[in-house]
Scaffold this motif. Structure first.
Motif, PDB file in Angstrom:
ATOM      1  N   SER A 261       0.824  -1.216   0.000  1.00 38.59           N
ATOM      2  CA  SER A 261       0.000   0.000   0.000  1.00 38.59           C
ATOM      3  C   SER A 261       0.858   1.266   0.000  1.00 38.59           C
ATOM      4  CB  SER A 261      -0.953   0.015   1.199  1.00 38.59           C
ATOM      5  OG  SER A 261      -0.237   0.032   2.415  1.00 38.59           O
ATOM      6  N   ASN A 262       2.129   1.142   0.405  1.00 34.69           N
ATOM      7  CA  ASN A 262       3.039   2.293   0.363  1.00 34.69           C
ATOM      8  C   ASN A 262       3.183   2.852  -1.052  1.00 34.69           C
ATOM      9  OD1 ASN A 262       3.437   1.743   3.050  1.00 34.69           O
ATOM     10  ND2 ASN A 262       5.640   1.489   2.935  1.00 34.69           N
ATOM     11  N   LEU A 263       2.928   2.007  -2.050  1.00 30.82           N
ATOM     12  CA  LEU A 263       3.088   2.442  -3.447  1.00 30.82           C
ATOM     13  C   LEU A 263       1.940   3.337  -3.920  1.00 30.82           C
ATOM     14  CD1 LEU A 263       4.306  -0.863  -5.178  1.00 30.82           C
ATOM     15  CD2 LEU A 263       5.674   0.942  -4.118  1.00 30.82           C
ATOM     16  N   GLY A 264       0.813   3.318  -3.208  1.00 33.20           N
ATOM     17  CA  GLY A 264      -0.354   4.073  -3.660  1.00 33.20           C
ATOM     18  C   GLY A 264      -0.072   5.558  -3.813  1.00 33.20           C
ATOM     19  N   ALA A 265       0.486   6.168  -2.770  1.00 34.79           N
ATOM     20  CA  ALA A 265       0.778   7.599  -2.810  1.00 34.79           C
ATOM     21  C   ALA A 265       1.885   7.908  -3.810  1.00 34.79           C
ATOM     22  CB  ALA A 265       1.170   8.097  -1.422  1.00 34.79           C
ATOM     23  N   ILE A 266       2.876   7.019  -3.884  1.00 33.54           N
ATOM     24  CA  ILE A 266       4.002   7.243  -4.800  1.00 33.54           C
ATOM     25  C   ILE A 266       3.527   7.250  -6.245  1.00 33.54           C
ATOM     26  CG2 ILE A 266       6.218   6.323  -5.608  1.00 33.54           C
ATOM     27  CD1 ILE A 266       6.609   5.154  -2.771  1.00 33.54           C
ATOM     28  N   LEU A 267       2.705   6.277  -6.620  1.00 39.59           N
ATOM     29  CA  LEU A 267       2.180   6.197  -7.986  1.00 39.59           C
ATOM     30  C   LEU A 267       1.286   7.397  -8.300  1.00 39.59           C
ATOM     31  CD1 LEU A 267       1.323   2.388  -8.006  1.00 39.59           C
ATOM     32  CD2 LEU A 267       3.054   3.493  -9.434  1.00 39.59           C
ATOM     33  N   ALA A 268       0.408   7.748  -7.353  1.00 38.21           N
ATOM     34  CA  ALA A 268      -0.491   8.887  -7.568  1.00 38.21           C
ATOM     35  C   ALA A 268       0.307  10.183  -7.735  1.00 38.21           C
ATOM     36  CB  ALA A 268      -1.459   9.007  -6.389  1.00 38.21           C
ATOM     37  N   TYR A 269       1.329  10.353  -6.918  1.00 37.56           N
ATOM     38  CA  TYR A 269       2.153  11.567  -6.941  1.00 37.56           C
ATOM     39  C   TYR A 269       2.874  11.716  -8.280  1.00 37.56           C
ATOM     40  CZ  TYR A 269       5.553  15.000  -5.097  1.00 37.56           C
ATOM     41  OH  TYR A 269       6.322  16.123  -4.865  1.00 37.56           O
TER      42      TYR A 269
END
Length: 358
Positions: free
Chosen positions: A107-115
């Motif tokens: 789930s840590n990837l969610g913000a990174i991908l969105a950003y």
């Protein structure tokens, strides 16, 4: 933020072997897809470029213009403890996720991908109610050992989403009601929501509280110490057993939740007995949260994928319906909850919060 009537929002939920995405126009889902991960690199951060390209390519292949997006929202990961709400993704948040400040999870990837996607389009990116939402009262964090404090890690996104849905049914706002929400899934978390804040909740990530599909739940201290001492297991092996290979998995020798649902439909005797024990433990946890709210409870919510099992719900309801009316919201609405949280900000009904490192 804008006078627009219709907002187009891309939402992203990274899973271990895939990335779920959807595009919403306000809260209407116009496209959804589960994109399988082709590049199975062992480290999740090495998958970022592959996942991002797959998302962008999928949208382009659909024939949608990327520039028509108004915002991108990713599922929040293991950040520092924060209050609930919708957060603007900033560099501080990205650094904390990359540095695994509170742990490593897909789930840590969610913000990174969105950003990254949003930056390329020059639009805002957000997260909504990540699992680290911490609104617990100080007394709720205390334990019998001064050096140990309880942590708030729970299904914040779905618990708050369903609590807001219940508030609508009651013709009130989330901030006007007291609710007990039980999310029943791979983990089980039961939260006491008091006027818009979750003031107490069991840490389902570590397995505290009722047992779940794969977690052991709270165990007698002495027996757990004996198990760790005599089972010839490393610390890692013991954690794996308690967090990923206990609960319904251990009792029924199953690997997927659908197998449990099949056993219940077939009225398998052992499955029914174990489900009844699970219901008993969840009902006890709900009772504890009723005490936290001093009996002032407007409703009890049963949600999550295992809340699709009527037999389980019935046994919980039988024990807790005297506290308050019980409402079922089977499954979980991760993508819609992300879109709704973003929409509230875009429509100016809620102020986006800034992620700060204190």
């Amino acid at each position: 933020m804008s006078n627009k009537q219709i907002f187009r929002i891309l939402v992203i939920n990274p899973l271990v072997h895939s990335t779920k995405i959807a595009i919403y126009e306000n809260d209407r889902n116009i496209f959804e897809q589960n994109i399988q991960l082709n590049d199975q690199k062992s480290d999740i951060y090495d998958q970022i470029e592959c996942r991002k390209n797959a998302i962008v390519d999928t949208i382009i292949d659909l024939g949608l213009n990327l520039s028509s997006l108004d915002a991108v929202c990713g599922r929040g990961g293991l950040l520092r403890p924060i209050s609930g709400g919708t957060y603007l993704i900033n560099e501080k948040m990205i650094l904390d996720l990359q540095n695994e400040v509170n742990g490593k999870h897909v789930s840590n990837l969610g913000a990174i991908l969105a950003y990254q996607i949003a930056n390329n389009l020059n639009i805002h990116s957000f997260i909504v109610d990540p699992v680290v939402v911490d609104e617990m009262s100080p007394i709720a964090k205390s334990t019998g050992l001064p050096e140990i404090k309880r942590k708030s890690i729970f299904h914040a996104l779905n618990q708050k989403f369903t609590a807001m849905e219940l508030a609508k049914q009651l013709n009130k706002t989330y901030e006007e009601i007291n609710v007990i929400s039980a999310h029943i899934d791979g983990g089980v978390t039961v939260g006491a929501h008091r006027r818009g804040e979750v003031i107490d909740v069991n840490n389902g990530f570590d397995g505290e509280g009722p047992f779940s599909f794969e977690r052991s739940g709270s165990l007698p201290n002495n027996e757990l110490i004996n198990l760790s001492s005599h089972a010839s297991m490393s610390e890692h092996q013991l954690k794996q057993k308690l967090i990923h290979h206990s609960g319904l998995k251990a009792y029924l020798d199953v690997k997927k939740m659908d197998e449990v649902k099949t056993l219940v439909r077939q009225k398998d005797k052992k499955a029914m007995e174990v489900i009844e024990v699970m219901a008993y433990q969840i009902a006890k946890e709900i009772g504890k949260m009723a005490a936290v709210l001093e009996g002032n409870v407007d409703g009890i919510i049963l949600t999550g994928n295992l809340a699709e099992i009527s037999f389980l719900n019935e046994h919980i309801i039988r024990r807790v319906s005297w506290i308050a009316d019980v409402y079922t919201f089977p499954g979980e609405s991760t993508l819609l909850a992300l879109a709704r949280g973003t929409l509230r900000v875009l429509q100016g009904r809620e102020q986006a919060k800034e992620y700060e490192i204190v």
